[in-house]
Design an enzyme around this catalytic site. Structure first.
Site, PDB file in Angstrom:
ATOM      1  N   ARG A  94      -3.425  -0.575   5.494  1.00 37.94           N
ATOM      2  CA  ARG A  94      -3.986  -1.604   4.717  1.00 37.94           C
ATOM      3  C   ARG A  94      -3.019  -3.003   4.485  1.00 37.94           C
ATOM      4  O   ARG A  94      -3.341  -4.031   4.717  1.00 37.94           O
ATOM      5  CB  ARG A  94      -4.467  -1.110   3.145  1.00 37.94           C
ATOM      6  CG  ARG A  94      -5.479  -0.058   3.210  1.00 37.94           C
ATOM      7  CD  ARG A  94      -5.682   0.690   1.984  1.00 37.94           C
ATOM      8  NE  ARG A  94      -4.600   1.810   1.947  1.00 37.94           N
ATOM      9  CZ  ARG A  94      -4.072   2.352   0.518  1.00 37.94           C
ATOM     10  NH1 ARG A  94      -5.133   2.049  -0.364  1.00 37.94           N
ATOM     11  NH2 ARG A  94      -3.309   2.919   0.610  1.00 37.94           N
ATOM     12  N   CYS A 153       0.858  -1.244  -0.141  1.00 38.91           N
ATOM     13  CA  CYS A 153       0.100   0.077  -0.071  1.00 38.91           C
ATOM     14  C   CYS A 153       0.865   1.124  -0.128  1.00 38.91           C
ATOM     15  O   CYS A 153       2.299   1.114  -0.396  1.00 38.91           O
ATOM     16  CB  CYS A 153      -0.993   0.008   1.190  1.00 38.91           C
ATOM     17  SG  CYS A 153      -0.262  -0.042   2.672  1.00 38.91           S
ATOM     18  N   ASP A 201      -8.028   3.748   1.141  1.00 39.23           N
ATOM     19  CA  ASP A 201      -7.273   4.208   2.440  1.00 39.23           C
ATOM     20  C   ASP A 201      -8.170   4.555   3.405  1.00 39.23           C
ATOM     21  O   ASP A 201      -8.860   5.649   3.131  1.00 39.23           O
ATOM     22  CB  ASP A 201      -6.180   5.494   1.587  1.00 39.23           C
ATOM     23  CG  ASP A 201      -5.363   5.840   2.703  1.00 39.23           C
ATOM     24  OD1 ASP A 201      -5.428   5.296   3.742  1.00 39.23           O
ATOM     25  OD2 ASP A 201      -4.509   6.743   2.243  1.00 39.23           O
TER      26      ASP A 201
HETATM   27  P1  4NP Z   1      -1.867   2.617   3.874  1.00 35.87           P
HETATM   28  O1  4NP Z   1      -2.291   4.054   4.675  1.00 35.87           O
HETATM   29  O2  4NP Z   1      -1.195   3.153   2.759  1.00 35.87           O
HETATM   30  O3  4NP Z   1      -2.917   1.781   4.107  1.00 35.87           O
HETATM   31  O4  4NP Z   1      -0.611   2.436   5.132  1.00 35.87           O
HETATM   32  C1  4NP Z   1      -1.699   5.476   4.713  1.00 35.87           C
HETATM   33  C2  4NP Z   1      -0.762   5.408   5.853  1.00 35.87           C
HETATM   34  C3  4NP Z   1      -0.252   6.735   6.035  1.00 35.87           C
HETATM   35  C4  4NP Z   1      -0.617   7.927   4.972  1.00 35.87           C
HETATM   36  C5  4NP Z   1      -1.294   7.577   3.960  1.00 35.87           C
HETATM   37  C6  4NP Z   1      -1.866   6.330   3.693  1.00 35.87           C
HETATM   38  N1  4NP Z   1       0.089   9.145   5.140  1.00 35.87           N
HETATM   39  O5  4NP Z   1      -0.308   9.937   4.239  1.00 35.87           O
HETATM   40  O6  4NP Z   1       0.971   9.371   6.047  1.00 35.87           O
END
Ligand code: 4NP
Length: 143
Positions: free
Chosen positions: A13, A7, A113
């Site tokens: 995720r 991800c 997300d």
């Molecule tokens: P992930 O979610 O891609 O599912 O781990 C996110 C975690 C952090 C961020 C964006 C999405 N961020 O912008 O810090």
């Protein structure tokens, strides 16, 4: 077979996807996860991901975030991404042959997300990932 779940941050995720997929496979399969971005490298999963996994009997608390790297194409047989942005970012690093290893977890669809959502967004994402992993196991892992 080695499978990498990818991800953006590797804290919401893909740690869930790693834990959920591992729970459906035996030790002949190796499952890991990574993020296309480096923001959270070394961090444990988001508390909300840890909590929803715990609720369904899966412990992801010992995972630590790492960034996706080109060499992952050599180490893994399948690279499973959560959304179209992840797909584009990963494929950009791939040779044409390596591109064939990259697939969306939900065919023609995304795992949204949940980072800016609440606990219910994390629970919805848990179920989307769980259902998609069932399909993945049947398709690639002789489940
Ligand atoms: P992930 O979610 O891609 O599912 O781990 C996110 C975690 C952090 C961020 C964006 C999405 N961020 O912008 O810090």
């Amino acid at each position: 077979m080695r499978i990498l779940m990818v991800c953006l941050g590797n804290i919401c995720r893909s740690p869930l996807a790693e834990g959920i997929l591992k729970s459906k496979l035996n030790a002949n399969f190796e499952v890991d996860s990574a993020g296309t971005a480096a923001y959270h490298v070394g961090n444990p999963p988001d508390k909300r991901s840890i909590a929803v996994a715990q609720q369904f009997g899966i412990d992801i608390s010992q995972q630590r975030a790492r960034q996706f790297k080109k060499d992952d194409f050599n180490s893994f047989d399948l690279i499973i991404v959560m959304d179209q942005n992840n797909y584009n970012d990963v494929v950009e690093l791939a040779t044409p042959a390596q591109r064939r290893k990259v697939h969306l977890l939900r065919e023609n669809n995304e795992i949204p997300d949940p980072y800016y959502g609440d606990a219910s967004a994390f629970e919805a994402v848990f179920h989307l990932i769980d259902t998609a992993c069932e399909t993945l196991v049947k398709k690639y892992c002789n489940g």
